[in-house]
Design an enzyme around this catalytic site. Structure first.
Site, short mmCIF file in Angstrom:
data_model
loop_
_atom_site.label_atom_id
_atom_site.label_comp_id
_atom_site.label_asym_id
_atom_site.label_seq_id
_atom_site.Cartn_x
_atom_site.Cartn_y
_atom_site.Cartn_z
N SER A 147 6.08 6.52 7.08
CA SER A 147 4.64 6.06 7.12
C SER A 147 4.75 5.27 8.62
O SER A 147 5.82 4.98 9.27
CB SER A 147 4.46 5.11 6.06
OG SER A 147 5.48 3.78 6.54
N LYS A 148 3.55 4.91 9.23
CA LYS A 148 3.27 4.38 10.59
C LYS A 148 4.09 3.19 10.51
O LYS A 148 4.50 2.72 11.66
CB LYS A 148 1.77 4.27 10.66
CG LYS A 148 1.60 3.85 11.86
CD LYS A 148 0.42 4.92 12.55
CE LYS A 148 0.36 4.85 14.11
NZ LYS A 148 1.09 5.61 14.94
N ARG A 149 4.07 2.32 9.34
CA ARG A 149 4.79 0.93 9.23
C ARG A 149 6.13 0.99 9.92
O ARG A 149 6.52 0.13 10.54
CB ARG A 149 4.58 0.37 8.11
CG ARG A 149 3.42 -0.49 7.81
CD ARG A 149 3.23 -0.96 6.42
NE ARG A 149 3.25 -0.06 5.56
CZ ARG A 149 4.05 0.23 4.42
NH1 ARG A 149 4.77 -0.52 4.20
NH2 ARG A 149 3.88 1.39 3.52
N GLN A 150 6.90 2.00 9.73
CA GLN A 150 8.33 2.06 9.80
C GLN A 150 8.69 2.95 11.21
O GLN A 150 9.61 3.46 11.54
CB GLN A 150 9.30 2.46 8.85
CG GLN A 150 8.93 1.70 7.69
CD GLN A 150 10.14 1.94 6.57
OE1 GLN A 150 11.24 2.20 7.01
NE2 GLN A 150 9.80 1.39 5.53
N GLY A 151 7.53 3.27 12.00
CA GLY A 151 8.02 4.22 13.12
C GLY A 151 6.56 5.05 13.36
O GLY A 151 5.54 4.96 12.70
#
Ligand code: GLU
Length: 474
Positions: A244-248
Site C-alpha cells: 500500500s501507498k502508506r508504506q512506500g
C-alpha cells in the site's frame, strides 16, 4: 484448441500499480509464449472513479515497459449497447430482474441488516413485480437497475493457483449488472467482453477471486465456455500487509521517477509470484517468456523488497555498455550540466557504473568530474604515512604522469600499468602512492581507482589536480 488470448483490463483510476504491472507482464508472457494475442481493454464503466489522463498515462507506461498490445485498446464505455442487450437477454430468460429501489431504501435496508448483524444483501423486494408493472414504470421513466437472480445451490470453479473453489450461492448478493445510468457494472462487462474478445486465459490479482462465482453463473446463463482462471497471490509490504501507498511507492511511474530501469523493474516484479526455476535472479525478457508457466505461479504472497530491487537495478546498470548508460543517464543531469560532453559522460559511466544503483545517482557523481572538488588535506594522507610522505609521493607521481604521452591516457589499463611500474621501480608502498593520488583526483574517501580517474580527467586535468593537492599540503 482456440488461439490463446490473454487480456489486461485496467480501470483508468490513476497510475499503474506495481501489482497491475505484474498482471500485465504475466498475461503478456503467456500470450507470447503460446503464440497467442495480448488484448488491452479499458474498463471505464465506473464514471465516478474515472481520472482524466489516466488512459494516456497507462498507455505510456505499457510502452515504456515494452509490453506490446496485439488487440485494443477496447474501451468499455463505447460498448454500452452490447452490455445492455446482454442484460436484457438475462431479464427475458428470468435470470435477472429490474429493480426500482431507491438509494435511500437500500441504505436503510443495509443499516437494518447491519444492526441485526445479518449479511448485507438486497432483499429482493422487486423480484416479484409483475411484468406489466415493470414495463409501466420503465415507460414512466422511473430509474431502475438490472440485478442477477442468484439461484439456490452452490457454484464451483477450478483456479490454476488455488485449485477448486466452491461457494454457497446463499452467500452471494443479487448483484447489479446494469446501473441506472445505462452503464454495466464490472461483473457484466467483464464476462461479456472476455467472451466476445475470445479470451482463453484470465490471469489477474487474487482480489478478484471472490467475484468469480457470480461470473460463473453469468457464463452459464449466456452459454459461454469458461476461460481458464489463474488468480495471483498478493504483493505484500515488508510487514506482510497488502502493498500500500502508506508504506512506500506503489505506482510504476514512482519508480521511473526515482531512476529505476524499465528492464530491472520488469525483471524484479516478474519474480514476485512466479519462480522460473533455478536460483538465478536476472532474466532477460525472452527467458521470462520461455519460462512462464501457470503451474509455476506461487501460492502465497510475495514481499516487495525495495532493497532487493535496488540491488537488481545496480546489476542491470553494471551490465549496460557505457555508451548506452550515458544515453540513459543524460536526462537525469541537473539543469546546467546538460552540456556534459558525450565522451566525458561515457567515460564517467564506464568507471562509475559498478557503484551506481539508480540512474539518478549520476547527479551526485558528475560534479566531481566537471569541477575541482574540495579536498580536506588530512584525507590525502595514507593511513600508515604522514603529510610529508603524501607531499613527497604526490610530487613524484606528478613528475611521472607529466612525462607520459597522451597515449598513456587513452585507456585506464595503460595508466594503471604506468603507475604499477613506477611503484615497483622505486620500491614504494602502493597505498602511499595511490591513496593520495586518488584523493587528489576525487576529493573523496571512496571513488573509482586513480588510474580510472586519470583516464577520465585526461593528462592536463590530472596534473592540475595533483598540483592543487600539493599546494594544500605544502
Ligand atoms: N478493471 C479491473 C481492474 O481494474 C480488472 C479486473 C479483471 O482483471 O478482471 O483491475
Amino acid at each position: 484448441m482456440d488461439k490463446i488470448k490473454t487480456r489486461f483490463p485496467p480501470s483508468p483510476t490513476g497510475f499503474l500499480h506495481i501489482g497491475s504491472l505484474r498482471t500485465a507482464l504475466y498475461n503478456y508472457y503467456f500470450a507470447r509464449k503460446h503464440g497467442g494475442a495480448f488484448v488491452l481493454r479499458i474498463e471505464d464503466t465506473d464514471r465516478s472513479r474515472y481520472v482524466e489522463g489516466a488512459v494516456e498515462s497507462l498507455l505510456r507506461t505499457l510502452k515504456r515497459m515494452e509490453i506490446d498490445v496485439d488487440e485494443g485498446p477496447f474501451v468499455q464505455s463505447e460498448r454500452l449497447e452490447i452490455y445492455r442487450a446482454h442484460a436484457q437477454q438475462l431479464v427475458q430468460a428470468g435470470h435477472a430482474y429490474r429493480c426500482f429501489c431507491s438509494k435511500e431504501r437500500l441504505e436503510e435496508l443495509r443499516a437494518v441488516q447491519q444492526t441485526a448483524k445479518q449479511p448485507t444483501k438486497y432483499d429482493r423486494a422487486c423480484l416479484t413485480l409483475a411484468t406489466d408493472e415493470v414495463e409501466a414504470r420503465i415507460a414512466r421513466g422511473d430509474a431502475s437497475v438490472v440485478r442477477m437472480r442468484i439461484p439456490e445451490g452452490e457454484t464451483s470453479f477450478e483456479d490454476e493457483v488455488r485449485g477448486r473453489v466452491t461457494i454457497q450461492n446463499k452467500e452471494l448478493d443479487d448483484q447489479v449488472l446494469l446501473k441506472a445510468d445505462g452503464f454495466p457494472t464490472y461483473h457484466l462487462a467483464v464476462v461479456v467482453d472476455d467472451h466476445l474478445m475470445g479470451i482463453t486465459h484470465v490471469i489477474r490479482g487474487e482480489e478478484w477471486i471472490s467475484s468469480v462465482p457470480k461470473h460463473i453463473l453469468l457464463y452459464q446463463w449466456f452459454g459461454f465456455p469458461l476461460p481458464v482462471f489463474a488468480h495471483l497471490p498478493l504483493i505484500l509490504n515488508p510487514d506482510r500487509s497488502k502493498l500500500s501507498k502508506r508504506q512506500g511507492d506503489v505506482s510504476v511511474e514512482d519508480y521511473f521517477e526515482k531512476g529505476f530501469l524499465e528492464e530491472a523493474l520488469g525483471n524484479y516484479v516478474s519474480l514476485l509470484g512466479f519462480n522460473p526455476g533455478g536460483d538465478r535472479e536476472i532474466y532477460s525478457r525472452e527467458e521470462l517468456i520461455a519460462a512462464f508457466d501457470l503451474k509455476k505461479l506461487n501460492k502465497s504472497g510475495a514481499v516487495f523488497d525495495v532493497n532487493k530491487l535496488l540491488w537488481m537495478n545496480g546489476q542491470y546498470l553494471k551490465n549496460l555498455p557505457a555508451d548506452e548508460l550515458a544515453l540513459r543517464v543524460r536526462p537525469w543531469l541537473e539543469h546546467g550540466a546538460g552540456d556534459v560532453p558525450e565522451q566525458l559522460l561515457q567515460k564517467v559511466c564506464d568507471v562509475e557504473k559498478t557503484r551506481m544503483s539508480l540512474l539518478s545517482d549520476i547527479r551526485n557523481i558528475i560534479p566531481m568530474y566537471l569541477h575541482q572538488p574540495d579536498i580536506s588535506p588530512d584525507l590525502l594522507v595514507w593511513k600508515t604515512a604522514d603529510r610529508e610522505d603524501a607531499l613527497l609521493q604526490l610530487k613524484g607521481v606528478r613528475e611521472r604522469m607529466d612525462a607520459c604521452d597522451d597515449k598513456t591516457f587513452s585507456t585506464p589499463g595503460l595508466v594503471e600499468e604506468t603507475l604499477k611500474r613506477y611503484i615497483e621501480e622505486r620500491n614504494l608502498g602502493t597505498g602511499n602512492v595511490l591513496w593520495p593520488l586518488r584523493v587528489a583526483l576525487s576529493g573523496a574517501k571512496r571513488s573509482p581507482g586513480p588510474h580510472e580517474l586519470a583516464w577520465v580527467l585526461g593528462k592536463e586535468e590530472t596534473i592540475r589536480r595533483i598540483d592543487h593537492a600539493t599546494s594544500l599540503l605544502a
